[in-house]
Structure formats: C-alpha cells, structure tokens
Design a protein around this motif. Structure first.
Motif, short mmCIF file in Angstrom:
data_model
loop_
_atom_site.label_atom_id
_atom_site.label_comp_id
_atom_site.label_asym_id
_atom_site.label_seq_id
_atom_site.Cartn_x
_atom_site.Cartn_y
_atom_site.Cartn_z
N ASP A 80 -6.45 -12.60 6.34
CA ASP A 80 -5.89 -11.51 5.54
C ASP A 80 -4.95 -10.62 6.36
OD1 ASP A 80 -7.18 -12.38 3.30
OD2 ASP A 80 -8.84 -10.96 3.44
N GLU A 81 -5.25 -10.44 7.65
CA GLU A 81 -4.40 -9.57 8.46
C GLU A 81 -3.02 -10.19 8.64
OE1 GLU A 81 -7.33 -11.06 10.03
OE2 GLU A 81 -8.26 -9.71 8.56
N THR A 84 -1.15 -9.54 5.55
CA THR A 84 -0.70 -8.14 5.54
C THR A 84 0.53 -7.97 6.42
OG1 THR A 84 -2.92 -7.36 5.09
CG2 THR A 84 -1.41 -5.76 6.08
N ARG A 85 0.55 -8.65 7.56
CA ARG A 85 1.74 -8.55 8.44
C ARG A 85 2.98 -9.12 7.73
NH1 ARG A 85 -2.08 -10.30 12.50
NH2 ARG A 85 -1.23 -12.41 12.49
N GLN A 87 3.46 -9.47 4.44
CA GLN A 87 3.82 -8.58 3.32
C GLN A 87 4.62 -7.38 3.82
OE1 GLN A 87 0.52 -6.54 1.42
NE2 GLN A 87 1.72 -6.13 -0.44
N ARG A 88 4.12 -6.79 4.89
CA ARG A 88 4.78 -5.60 5.43
C ARG A 88 6.23 -5.89 5.86
NH1 ARG A 88 3.26 -0.82 5.97
NH2 ARG A 88 4.43 0.52 7.37
N ARG A 110 -0.17 -11.78 -3.15
CA ARG A 110 -0.13 -10.39 -2.68
C ARG A 110 1.16 -9.69 -3.10
NH1 ARG A 110 -2.08 -7.74 2.08
NH2 ARG A 110 -3.66 -9.33 2.41
N LYS B 106 -4.75 2.01 -4.88
CA LYS B 106 -4.85 0.60 -4.49
C LYS B 106 -4.55 -0.32 -5.66
CE LYS B 106 -8.49 1.14 -0.93
NZ LYS B 106 -9.91 0.77 -0.64
N ARG B 110 -1.83 -3.14 -5.68
CA ARG B 110 -2.33 -4.50 -5.81
C ARG B 110 -1.58 -5.25 -6.91
NH1 ARG B 110 -7.52 -6.95 -5.19
NH2 ARG B 110 -8.21 -5.29 -3.79
N GLN B 115 4.58 -0.81 -1.92
CA GLN B 115 3.89 0.39 -1.46
C GLN B 115 3.85 1.47 -2.54
OE1 GLN B 115 2.41 -0.98 1.30
NE2 GLN B 115 2.63 1.09 2.17
#
Lengths: 243, 243, 243, 243
Positions: A80-81, A84-85, A87-88, A110, B106, B110, B115
């Motif tokens: 998941d991390e 997240t990276r 996505q960011r 996501r 969230k 989601r 953001q």
C-alpha cells in the motif's frame, strides 16, 4: 530534453513464465521498453516488484516523467505504501499509463475511486479498435480502426468514472464491446488506460498499439514547471472585505 | 416509498461547541435533518462518529438511500474500515452528499482519487452562487443566482477531477471563485459535493441551500433495482468464435 | 513546420475607431498578430470582413491551421456562407480561437448549437482569472491566478454546452463569475473560447493572456494527417453475417 | 401533471411505404405513440412533415414537453424555419429525442454543430447494446445488455461532440461498434439520441427499447419553472466598483 519513461512489471525476467518468454524474450518489460528505445525523445528504464521498494521508490518516481504499469496476478502483493507513493507522484504531475490487466491494480482503483471491474474471458479472439476521438494527440497517425488478431476479451460494463476523454472502443468477435482507451486527469497528472496486451499474445508488436503508447507517453509526460503544493492553503484575502 | 436519508456528523450533540449550538441548537445534524422533516418523500435519521461502528455500520448503510456527510476536524479519526464500508455502498448505489469541510474527508478523497485541497480563509464574508446548469434536477426551482450573507471562503484551485456535471460557481467578496456544486458518478452511486455550511454560520437556513440539498437527495437516492456485482466476472462467450 | 495563424477582425484598420486605435495602433488585428510575430513556430497574417469573401475564402481557410476570431458589432454582417465555410474547416480539423465578444458570433453559435448569451456590463473593472485545469497544455506556464486591471464584465449563466475542458474561471469586482477559458472538440477540429479582450482595454498586452493565446494556437493547430471525410459512408461488412 | 409528448415523423400514414406498414400498421408514429398510450404519466399526439407548418408550429411546440423525432429520406425537405423553431424550443427547455436515422437531421446537426455522420450498411443484422451508465435514470430497469435480432448497422466514428453522458454502446455482428445512447444538454433543454429503429424492423417493439424511450421522455421533459431569457442581458452591478 528527453521524457523519462519507467516501465514497471510485477514479474522480473527470472519470474516470467515460459509461455510469456516465447512471445516476449526479454519479458513484457523488455518488449514495452523497446517501444521507446531508439526514439530520441525518450529515455527508458525498467523496474519490477522484486526490486527494492517494490521498484517504486520515491527517488525513482521523482526521476520519472511517465510510469508504464503492467500487472495481473500480483496486484495484492504491491505494498500500500508503494501505491501511495505512485498516487502522490501522479497528483504532483507524473504521467501514468496503465495497460491491460492493470485495470484492477491498486493504483488504478486508488486514482479512480471505483473497482474498475469488467467482464472477461480468454479465447485469443479477434478484436477491432475504433477511434472515437481522432483529433486527440494520442490518436495522431492512427487509422479510423485497426485489428488485433488475438486478445483476451475485456467487456462492459467497465466500472470506471466517465473518462475525461474516451478515445477508442473495442469490438470483440465473441459479442462484446469495451471502452479500450481512456484518459483521466487527476491532480496535476494524467492517467491513460489502454486495454490491449494479454501476456502471451502479440499486441505490443502491433504498430498502432505501439504508436498509441508512444503518443500517450508524450501526452502524459510530467511538466515540472507545474510542480505545486497539493495541500490546502490558507489564503490572505485578495480583496478587502466591504463590511 | 420514502427515500431513507441518514445525516452523519463527526460530533455528537454533546460534543458540539457552544458557538455552533448558538446557530444550530440541535447541532448540525439537527439542522440538516430538519431540511427533510415534514417532507413525506423522505425518512431521516442521524448518526455520528461517537456511535458504534463510527455511526457507519453495514446494517445502517444498507438501510440508507442517501448519506449526508458533515465533518471537519476529525477526518483523521474516521476509521479506514468505516470509509471502506461507505465507499462500497456508494459503488453499489447509495447516494452521498458531502457538505462544506467534508471536501477533505477520507471518503471524498477515496471516491475521487485526489487530495480535494483548496485555498481558504474564514472571514464571514459574502458569497454569491451562480447556477451554470439550470436544467439539472438539483437546480430545480433555484434562481439564476443567490447570496449567502456570510461564509468561509473556499477558493480555486479545488483539486478534484472534472465533475461529471458542474452545477454552480461561487463568487467571494474577497476576490476568489469556487466550483461550489459538483456531481460525480461512481460505480452505481452518485456523489454530490456542495460547498456552503461553515458551522457557526446560517447557510443551512437559506431557502435555496435547503432546496438544493433536498433536490440532491432525490437525485442521488439509491435505486435498488440496480444492485449488481462489483467484481469482475467470467463471461461465457455471447457469440461463437469464428476460427 | 510553422503553424499558420490567421487573425480575423470585423473591422479593417481604416474602420477601427479612434478609441480602439489609442490602445491598438495597428488595430486589434495588429495587436493579436503581434503575439505570434517573432515566434518561429508560427506564421501569421490578418484578414477582415471588408476583404473579398468576408476575409474567409476557402483558399485562405484551407491554408490556415488556426483562425483567431474577434468580432462584436458586425456579427450579423458576416455572410452565412462564410460561416458555413469556417464551420466546415473546423470540422475538417482547423483550429478556431474565439475571443471575447465573439461569444455571440454566428460561428460560435453554429459550432455549439446554443445562443452563447450571457450577462454583461462595461465598467472597466478588475477581473481575476483562476486556473482550474493547470495540467492542460493551454495553461502551461500560467500561474494559479492572474489579474486584469480593467475588463468588460461577462457573467454567468453563459449559455454554452458544458465544455470538453473548463480551464479557467473569472472573478469580477462587481460580483460576478464567468467560465472564461473553455475548450470544445468539434469534428476533427478544436475550438477555444477565451473571454478577455474588450477593444479599448489592454488585456492583449497582459503576458498571461498572450501566453494562453499562444498555447491555445499550438493546441488547436490543424493536424493534416487526420484529414478525413465528413459525410456518412457506406461500409462493406468487416465480418460475415452469421445467419 | 402529465408530460406532453409529440411524436413527429417525416411521413404521414398515407405516405408510409408498404414495407414499413407491414411492421408498423399505423406507421412509425403509431408504433412510437403506442409506447406512451395507456401510461398515465404521458399525453401523446403525433405530427408529420405534411401537416401545416411542417407539423412543427410554434403553438404545437410551445404545448410540447418532449418531441420525438423520426426522419430519414426527407431531412432536406424540413424547412429551415421549422428547424429554427424546434431549436429555440429546445434551448428554452423542451426535450428532444432523436431516433435512429434522425442522426443526420438538420435539427440534430443544428444543436450539436457537427455533421453527425457515421458508417452504415443495411443487412438486418444482430445488435447487442451494453449499458455503460447503469445509474442514469434513462437506464432504470434495463439489464446490463440486451439484443436486437435485426438492425441496420450504424458504426463509428460517429461525428458528434463527446456526449454529456454516454449511456450505451452497440456491438454489431458484422464487426462494428456505436455510441448508441447519448445525452446532450443544450440551453435549458435536453437532447437524447438513440440509435435503434430501422423502419422495416421491429426494434420499437423490444421491451428494453420501449423502456428506454419512456425513461428518456421523463428525463427530458420540459421544466416550465425554468423558462428564462435566452438573449444576453445588461446587468446592473451586484457590487460597487472599488475604484
């Protein structure tokens, strides 16, 4: 300045099955990277899940203008991390091209907020793709329609938000249709989903598929001049209150 | 058959600050539920974060046609599993109306994949909302524009995907604009984001704001005849392969 | 190969009013053409209503990649046949940039199907434009917002179809908002509407306005490789009927 | 209050060909009006080109909430003034449902700004329609896909602006696809284009086709509370200039 492309696959070459290697001697990463090699507008490298940080470290992503994603059986193994990276980075402007079975990857879900589910079967059947937005830069040089001799069938309903631009619709011999080329803007970044590419078939050698992937990489490439904050900001008033 | 509305707030009435109670004697939940009370097309109840399962149990959500969400300071306290339950219900058809500071909840992030950040300041300033899609059912009966005597400023760029329909744009006295009423389709469900509603101000007593929230609940209400699987499905061929 | 830009105005330089010449010594055509002069990516020329064929002959249009349109008082004097010629070229791929009061030109109404009406007054007031799609190529290099010291007010509701991409929203000192930068795809061509440019004011000297017009011309430029028939075509079956 | 539907056909019953009457004993107008008869939510009447004012007088249109349009060979015989009257009513809020070969009617081209051309052949072949926006009110009660035993083939590229909502995609036995159900908002009105309905075939007796046409009429019905000016208006300033 060359566009920096990173091609990511869930399998390393060592993990790639024999049936896949028959079609892709250097693995899917090798075939996909080959689309960009020899094209001076692009610099290309590859990464895979078995690499450090799942092949998706901040350093690598930060140095990537467009990430190309091919995954299928190991979606659940992507941490998941790492998602997240990625996505960011997309929200900050990195381009993302999700291919074929990546429709159900964590990163696609996501960024779109839906399940991205569909109907499917695997019969190595004929597909014909019809371009519906011929003036979009991703379709530059592509004929009104073209055929793939064999593909896995992906059919509607495809559970995605209405794309910001729907570029092509696929017809399948066994009676189904699919929104096969879809653009989405998210944050400062761009996402392109493209349906062809079953791992044991030859779609990535098709000249129109290759042209579309090249065009998409140019379209989605990060514009570093637009690197801006993603968080909410307190704003001093631009005009006085009138009272 | 009445539409079942659940109004959710991060604060219970006991947790609601004095400054908020001055404007909303029964809390924001009370004021928002009051929009539906006495309207025979709706059945309304309330829930809050302090309730069991964060006020978002499967049973309650399953029995809800439209969920109305007001949160601000406690976004991070909403358990991820509760967010997953709400997301799943929206994808299966439940309507969701996210109000004001819920933009960074969230559940909003989601479902949209971004953001949902923005520019802001709190000066109790004049806002004027202009309707840009007057023929949309959510804007039925709403005049071409209307004013709110005091609001918190939410300004662009609002980091959302382009809405499936942009219904209204807000003008602020201190020099900013905002896409203040936005529709999004996700899965079998619908999401409506509506910007007014700072907790110490009186926007939810404005007749046009109330009309828009009522119309939005009717628009977003779950259609149970459309309850269908969300996962990918193997599909028997609808036509024979030709060989 | 340079992009061929034609800037069209309803007035010839001789017809241009004194008040306009004070701000635009070579007329609006001169100021607008000046945005492209000295930029090697573009070749620019000008035309006006008083020219043969209303300045919109088939030969000239055929040799134009992007047409820039500024008109106001003489919309009704543009011959319908000239409008038909321009429409046909846009559908075949020519780019069209309609500026300011061109919102109610016959060609804008023809391509969009609506009245393109709006609310207005002329008070030389402050406008502030907020970018809502920063990753769009037309907004490349443009800051999150910028100001115009004086403009004519154009306010919502602007009677247009929802744009294929909404790029910027304008705030006006006198209390209104406007969708000030809108992209539309029509046929094989692209239309960009951009609101600034009252004839006696200095918006076309603003660096961000100039950047947006330059970017828009590059975005809208005709792709001659996509020149395809516009009429319906009989199609031989691509697959045999199964009976 | 019942929704007032007018079904318009280019042919009167007397002009209707024998081959069409075999399938539609009362003409296409009769079959289409029959979808609404006996449904208390609707009042239905019919009109045709041979009627006074081309069957499209201001009085009749003013008294119509939804106009259903079926034409094919006589598009060029519909007077431009009649097209202007219909366009004006749509912009003021009247719903318009254009069926099948109406895709190239003057009114469709007028409202969309494009040629609305396509690829076609007539082989009485199998079509299968897949719903891509199941939560849209027009698709209420419609299964994920349904078949028409025989249709004329209409294929992509369909030269339309990207619809405000794409509801269904058709698959054809002979190898083509089509965006077969498309919503467009124009002015205060709504346009729905629906592809089935070759005149000698039985699509209008299919229960899903009938359901979609009924749902579309309810969706598109004029809202008289929204009758507002279409022309640009001078606006007194809502806020004082600051100087």
């Amino acid at each position: 300045m060359a566009i920096k492309v990173t091609v990511w696959n869930e399998d390393s070459l060592a993990e790639t099955a024999e049936a896949v290697r028959k079609v892709h001697p250097e693995g899917l990463n090798g075939t996909l990277a080959g689309i960009f090699r020899g094209n001076e507008g692009f610099e290309v490298r590859t990464a895979c899940l078995a690499d450090a940080d799942a092949g998706l470290s901040d350093e690598m992503l930060e140095d990537t203008d467009v990430l190309i994603w091919w995954g299928h059986c190991k979606h659940h193994l992507v941490p998941d991390e790492a998602v997240t990276r990625v996505q960011r980075q997309v929200l900050r402007g990195m381009g993302l091209i999700v291919l074929h079975s990546g429709h159900e990857s964590k990163i696609m879900q996501r960024l779109l907020g839906t399940q991205c589910s569909l109907r499917w079967h695997e019969m190595n059947e004929r597909e014909r793709l019809f371009v519906v937005e011929p003036a979009h830069p991703i379709m530059k040089g592509v004929p009104p329609y073209f055929e793939l001799e064999g593909e896995e069938m992906y059919g509607e309903r495809f559970d995605i938000p209405a794309p910001d631009a729907l570029l092509a619709i696929g017809w399948y011999e066994t009676g189904e249709v699919f929104r096969s080329a879809c653009c989405f803007n998210r944050g400062y970044g761009k996402l392109f989903y493209f349906q062809p590419g079953h791992e044991t078939l030859r779609s990535y050698y098709n000249e129109n598929v290759r042209k579309i992937i090249l065009n998409a990489a140019a379209w989605a490439a990060r514009d570093r001049s637009m690197d801006r904050p993603l968080h909410s900001e307190f704003a001093e008033p631009l005009e006085a209150k009138r009272g």
